[in-house]
Design a protein around this motif. Structure first.
Motif: not given
Length: 68
Positions: A16-17, A13, A9, A11, A6
């Motif tokens: 979520m991943l 994201e 990326l 937040c 991640a």
């Protein structure tokens, strides 16, 4: 071990991943790679909320968060 990259990326994201990886692999440890302090904090909180043991390793401003 499942690994989620991640880095780069923002937040929410990374969380979520991480959630997707934990749901898809409920009995396996998950390692999440992030490069933001906010993502680090949020993934740690998420892991603890799911009852996982959380371990963080830092290397040159990048973090590996293990949820086991």
């Amino acid at each position: 071990m499942v690994e989620v990259d991640a880095r780069g990326l923002s937040c929410p994201e990374p969380v979520m991943l991480t959630n997707q990886a934990v749901k898809a692999n409920p009995n396996e440890p998950v390692r999440v790679l992030v490069d933001e302090a906010c993502a680090l904090t949020n993934v740690q909180k998420f892991g603890k909320s799911k009852g996982r043991q959380v371990t963080v390793t830092e290397n040159n401003g990048e973090y590996a968060i293990e949820l086991s």
